[in-house]
Enzyme design. Sequence first.
Site, mmCIF file in Angstrom:
data_model
loop_
_atom_site.group_PDB
_atom_site.id
_atom_site.type_symbol
_atom_site.label_atom_id
_atom_site.label_comp_id
_atom_site.label_asym_id
_atom_site.label_seq_id
_atom_site.Cartn_x
_atom_site.Cartn_y
_atom_site.Cartn_z
ATOM 1 N N ILE A 70 0.845 -1.202 0.000
ATOM 2 C CA ILE A 70 0.000 0.000 0.000
ATOM 3 C C ILE A 70 0.873 1.243 0.000
ATOM 4 O O ILE A 70 1.794 1.364 0.819
ATOM 5 C CB ILE A 70 -0.914 0.037 1.245
ATOM 6 C CG1 ILE A 70 -1.653 -1.283 1.421
ATOM 7 C CG2 ILE A 70 -1.894 1.200 1.161
ATOM 8 C CD1 ILE A 70 -2.416 -1.384 2.739
ATOM 9 N N ASN A 116 -2.827 4.156 -3.165
ATOM 10 C CA ASN A 116 -3.625 4.978 -2.267
ATOM 11 C C ASN A 116 -3.132 6.419 -2.162
ATOM 12 O O ASN A 116 -3.925 7.353 -2.113
ATOM 13 C CB ASN A 116 -3.645 4.343 -0.864
ATOM 14 C CG ASN A 116 -4.092 5.337 0.193
ATOM 15 O OD1 ASN A 116 -5.268 5.651 0.325
ATOM 16 N ND2 ASN A 116 -3.137 5.861 0.957
ATOM 17 N N TYR A 176 -5.877 17.679 -10.155
ATOM 18 C CA TYR A 176 -6.415 16.556 -9.385
ATOM 19 C C TYR A 176 -7.428 15.765 -10.210
ATOM 20 O O TYR A 176 -7.364 14.528 -10.280
ATOM 21 C CB TYR A 176 -7.063 17.073 -8.101
ATOM 22 C CG TYR A 176 -7.480 15.987 -7.142
ATOM 23 C CD1 TYR A 176 -6.529 15.234 -6.463
ATOM 24 C CD2 TYR A 176 -8.824 15.721 -6.898
ATOM 25 C CE1 TYR A 176 -6.908 14.237 -5.577
ATOM 26 C CE2 TYR A 176 -9.220 14.734 -6.013
ATOM 27 C CZ TYR A 176 -8.249 13.994 -5.355
ATOM 28 O OH TYR A 176 -8.639 13.002 -4.478
ATOM 29 N N LYS A 236 -6.669 11.855 -11.453
ATOM 30 C CA LYS A 236 -7.572 10.798 -11.005
ATOM 31 C C LYS A 236 -8.293 10.154 -12.188
ATOM 32 O O LYS A 236 -8.515 8.935 -12.203
ATOM 33 C CB LYS A 236 -8.582 11.352 -9.992
ATOM 34 C CG LYS A 236 -7.982 11.655 -8.627
ATOM 35 C CD LYS A 236 -7.402 10.421 -7.961
ATOM 36 C CE LYS A 236 -6.913 10.682 -6.559
ATOM 37 N NZ LYS A 236 -6.354 9.481 -5.909
ATOM 38 N N THR A 278 -10.140 13.433 6.123
ATOM 39 C CA THR A 278 -8.687 13.311 6.182
ATOM 40 C C THR A 278 -8.051 14.690 6.120
ATOM 41 O O THR A 278 -8.726 15.711 6.026
ATOM 42 C CB THR A 278 -8.167 12.475 4.999
ATOM 43 O OG1 THR A 278 -8.512 13.158 3.773
ATOM 44 C CG2 THR A 278 -8.789 11.081 4.990
#
Length: 257
Positions: free
Chosen positions: A6, A87, A156, A160, A193
Amino acid sequence: MNVYIITGTTRGLGAALAAGWLREGALVVGLARTYDGTLGRLAEQNGARFEWIACDLAETGRLTEKLEEALERIPLEQADRLTLVHNAGVLEPMGPLEVASASDLALHTSVNLTAPLVLTSAFIRLTEPYRHTVERTIVAVSSGAARKPYAGWSAYCATKAGLDMLARCIAVEQGDAPGAVRFLSIAPGVIDTRMQEQIRATADEAFPAKARFVKLQASGQLLSPDEAAGKLIRFIGSRSWKQGDVLDLRDLPLDGT
């Protein structure tokens, strides 16, 4: 034995995913810049194992050797399933694209897209000798921003979206024959987060949609990292997804969530 590699296990969703799989007794390798020992202690408590490899994803030229190091720490002859999880990601620079510096855009692209490309390439190549004995999977943590444009998030959204297309391309390259590497790209929803803290601290003019995310936090609609990780772990483990799927966790009917 289930094994997970990860990226970005220092905090947030990456740490929560690592913790969830460690509680299941898995072997987890974290590729992250820092490590405070928490996941190692959790591994000991659950009869699992955690390995940390110091890794800066922006240093894309070193990522193949970092993955090689990760695989050297894994007894692949004992593994049943090996999963690489993309991630880690960055949000900045935020704001109109014309005010972003070339260096900031290059750093952003290196972490969010180039690193997954390099690691995916190395993962497929380096694990090829185990194609008939180990089930190989790659999971990319995507975002709703991959499919919905936001002013102030050009980099971003674009990176993505690139992860989503990477899943589709690898699915075409690998196919569905036995031994193929399976690739899933999945958006986990809005999670509480540090990235959300960055959004709320951004100037309104830099990110016009800021008010929406402020409202989500104020109304308690943000998932905790542990909640999101739990849902992802159950869905990934269910194997109910297809090769090359690009999904949003919020659209899935998940039992027990």
